[in-house]
Design a protein around this motif. Structure first.
Motif, short mmCIF file in Angstrom:
data_model
loop_
_atom_site.label_atom_id
_atom_site.label_comp_id
_atom_site.label_asym_id
_atom_site.label_seq_id
_atom_site.Cartn_x
_atom_site.Cartn_y
_atom_site.Cartn_z
N SER A 155 152.44 48.67 -16.76
CA SER A 155 154.06 48.47 -17.07
C SER A 155 154.54 49.62 -18.11
CB SER A 155 154.38 47.16 -17.25
OG SER A 155 155.57 46.96 -17.70
N ILE A 156 153.57 49.48 -19.01
CA ILE A 156 153.80 50.54 -20.14
C ILE A 156 153.75 51.86 -19.98
CG2 ILE A 156 153.16 51.37 -22.76
CD1 ILE A 156 152.32 48.25 -23.16
N MET A 157 152.68 52.22 -18.94
CA MET A 157 152.56 53.53 -18.46
C MET A 157 153.93 53.97 -17.59
SD MET A 157 149.91 54.99 -19.78
CE MET A 157 149.66 56.43 -18.50
N THR A 158 154.48 53.15 -16.69
CA THR A 158 155.54 53.43 -15.99
C THR A 158 156.71 53.83 -17.08
OG1 THR A 158 154.59 51.80 -14.37
CG2 THR A 158 157.20 52.68 -14.48
N GLU A 159 156.86 53.07 -17.84
CA GLU A 159 157.84 53.48 -18.85
C GLU A 159 157.68 54.60 -19.65
OE1 GLU A 159 159.98 51.35 -22.70
OE2 GLU A 159 158.64 50.19 -21.62
N ILE A 160 156.71 54.87 -20.44
CA ILE A 160 156.28 56.06 -21.18
C ILE A 160 155.96 57.29 -20.50
CG2 ILE A 160 155.94 54.53 -23.04
CD1 ILE A 160 153.13 55.31 -22.85
N ALA A 161 155.31 57.16 -19.36
CA ALA A 161 154.75 58.35 -18.76
C ALA A 161 154.99 58.54 -17.47
CB ALA A 161 152.94 58.12 -18.74
N GLY A 162 155.95 57.61 -16.82
CA GLY A 162 156.58 57.87 -15.56
C GLY A 162 155.33 57.46 -14.49
N SER A 163 154.41 57.06 -14.71
CA SER A 163 153.26 56.59 -13.69
C SER A 163 153.73 55.49 -12.52
CB SER A 163 152.38 55.89 -14.59
OG SER A 163 151.43 56.84 -15.42
N MET A 164 153.13 55.94 -11.39
CA MET A 164 153.49 55.21 -10.14
C MET A 164 152.54 54.36 -10.16
SD MET A 164 154.34 56.62 -6.33
CE MET A 164 155.56 57.54 -6.88
N VAL A 165 152.84 52.81 -9.90
CA VAL A 165 152.02 51.73 -9.93
C VAL A 165 152.04 51.22 -8.52
CG1 VAL A 165 151.47 49.18 -10.76
CG2 VAL A 165 152.50 51.44 -12.28
N LEU A 166 150.82 50.80 -7.96
CA LEU A 166 150.59 50.24 -6.57
C LEU A 166 149.92 49.14 -7.09
CD1 LEU A 166 149.17 53.01 -4.35
CD2 LEU A 166 151.52 51.94 -4.35
N ASP A 167 150.41 47.84 -6.47
CA ASP A 167 149.80 46.65 -6.70
C ASP A 167 148.54 46.35 -5.96
OD1 ASP A 167 151.75 45.89 -8.63
OD2 ASP A 167 152.97 44.84 -6.97
N GLU A 168 147.60 45.63 -6.33
CA GLU A 168 146.55 45.48 -5.31
C GLU A 168 146.70 44.89 -3.93
OE1 GLU A 168 141.98 45.16 -5.42
OE2 GLU A 168 143.36 46.36 -6.67
N GLU A 169 147.73 43.92 -3.86
CA GLU A 169 148.21 43.48 -2.78
C GLU A 169 148.63 44.39 -1.74
OE1 GLU A 169 150.58 40.02 -3.47
OE2 GLU A 169 148.83 38.91 -4.32
N MET A 170 149.16 45.48 -2.33
CA MET A 170 150.12 46.22 -1.52
C MET A 170 149.15 48.00 -1.11
SD MET A 170 153.32 45.48 -1.38
CE MET A 170 154.31 46.71 -0.88
#
Length: 478
Positions: free
Chosen positions: A411-426
């Protein structure tokens, strides 16, 4: 619990004294002479013994006290250590207890492990301290079969083994019934290890292996510091924070879990090789000698399966890598499967000249330098390395880790680095492939993500932490 006085024979064996600082005579060693301190007296002075026990040349009467005081003064003026010093700082419990004033040797002990995210920061700090103070002597403490055992030796440092036991979740699990007894055993081992090495500072970098070592160090009055890599405090560090002199944090959000006056937000220490510049073309050639022959600009995807339950990531990559390489002739994949998953993946993956399949990357610096996109779990150290190297990233947080810290890190990386996050379930081959295409297909997005990473990075963390630790023992450095 009452604080027991510290006691040691001239031969070096430790003894426990009653809280009044008086020891009864021993029939097994009647001639042993003892030095001890009464911690309940002001200023850690050498206590008077009872008449039931006498030291050679040491009488409790006042005349003897005056003679000893004069002897002390004469020896001090002559530059020789007194036989019975008046303060604990002057007591030579053994030749190794204090740093020799004629030597620059400084002894530092480090403990952390269980995952690479706990041990690599410790190694990075040790490397930096060694640079600032070359004569320092290090000793790591870890599990013989943990990831730390090989990593520390590969880095050129000494490591000794300890049996350590993890707290199982949930806390009321039957598996934790024997934990108090196992912890006492680990603390006894830690006492012995500390007694042998006599460090002036102990550094804990988290993981259950660090707890008994750091806790016993605090009980013994040894200066102790901790370093927390995640945005959520680990249990071991949270408990140890009450005894730590300084607490080094990677994220400012983590200050809320610790005593604020001890905290210092430095970022996570990373390996010096990751901070050094390496040409992308040179790094690509290390993995793919023919990469420069393509007419289109090469695109390298770095997949870090790692050691923490990487099977789902590996399966998703397995089901999409071949089609991706077929459709994009300029695309390359460096795929670290982790040791546990390598044999299975190797048996299923078709060999390809634009695919490098390995269980573990020895040259992580070259892998990051070559990469245009990083796909990884959201461990704290991987996040820090992504920031330091300025790489666009897709993060897949592992959901069932302690305190769910990977979800918070992502969550922090999304905010400060624009990282894209994929949940394990997805996570599956189609969602992973779509995320890869979205990033690699947009040059401006890649540039934006890279710039955000570099702005948020704290590349001097290792040096800041090293300088703070050296300041605790009044060691000068340049």
């Amino acid at each position: 619990l009452p604080v027991l006085p510290l006691c040691r024979t001239r031969g070096g064996s430790p003894l426990l004294l009653p809280a009044n600082g008086v020891v009864a005579p021993s029939s097994s060693s009647p001639s042993s002479s003892l030095f001890f301190s009464d911690r309940h007296s002001k200023g850690f002075r050498l206590s008077d013994a009872s008449d039931s026990f006498s030291f050679p040349g040491f009488s409790p009467n006042s005349q003897a006290k005056r003679e000893r005081k004069m002897q002390h003064q004469h020896q001090h003026e002559a530059g020789t250590p007194p036989l019975f010093p008046s303060t604990i700082s002057e007591v030579s419990l053994s030749e190794e207890f204090q740093r020799d004033e004629q030597s620059d040797e400084l002894r530092i002990m480090l403990s952390g492990g269980g995952t690479g995210g706990h041990i690599y920061p410790a190694i990075a700090v040790a490397d930096e301290i060694k640079t600032l103070h070359p004569t320092v002597r290090f000793r790591f403490v870890g599990r013989q079969y943990g990831v730390e055992w090989a990593a520390v030796q590969a880095a050129g440092f000494e490591i000794v083994a300890i049996q350590a036991y993890a707290l199982k979740r949930p806390f009321l699990s039957v598996a934790n019934l024997l934990l108090p007894f196992r912890l006492l055993k680990s603390m006894a081992e830690s006492w012995r290890i500390l007694d042998e090495f006599r460090p002036e500072v102990v550094i804990g970098t988290g993981g259950y292996v660090s707890f008994p070592v750091c806790f016993v160090a605090a009980l013994r009055g040894i200066k102790m510091v901790i370093q927390e890599q995640n945005s959520q405090a680990g249990l071991a560090n949270w408990v140890l924070s009450a005894f730590a002199r300084k607490i080094f944090l990677a994220f400012s959000l983590c200050v809320q879990y610790f005593p604020a006056d001890k905290c210092m937000v430095t970022g996570n220490p990373v390996r010096p090789s990751l901070r050094a510049f390496v040409s992308k073309a040179v790094a690509r050639t290390h993995f793919f000698p023919s990469a420069g022959k393509s007419s289109k600009t090469p695109q390298v995807v770095l997949i870090l399966g790692g050691s923490a339950k990487a099977n789902n990531v590996n399966v998703a990559v397995l089901n999409m890598y071949s089609q991706m390489l077929m459709e994009h002739k300029n695309r390359y994949i460096i795929w670290q499967t982790g040791h546990d998953g390598f044999d299975e993946m190797e048996s299923l993956v078709k060999g390809h000249r634009r695919l490098s399949l390995v269980p573990f990357l020895e040259r992580m610096d070259l892998a990051y330098a070559a990469a245009d996109l990083v796909i990884s779990r959201a461990g704290a150290m991987t996040c820090t390395e992504i920031l330091t190297t300025g790489k666009p990233s897709i993060l897949i947080p592992l959901p069932d880790v302690a305190e769910d810290h990977q979800t918070r890190n992502a969550s922090i990386m999304t905010e400060i680095a624009g990282s894209m996050v994929l949940d394990e379930e997805m996570l599956d081959s189609s969602t992973l492939r779509a995320a890869i295409e979205e990033i690699l297909g947009d040059e401006s997005l890649m540039t934006e993500m890279s710039e955000k990473c570099l702005r948020s990075a704290m590349p001097e963390a290792s040096r800041q932490i090293a300088e703070q630790i050296l300041s605790l023992v009044d060691v000068s450095h340049k």
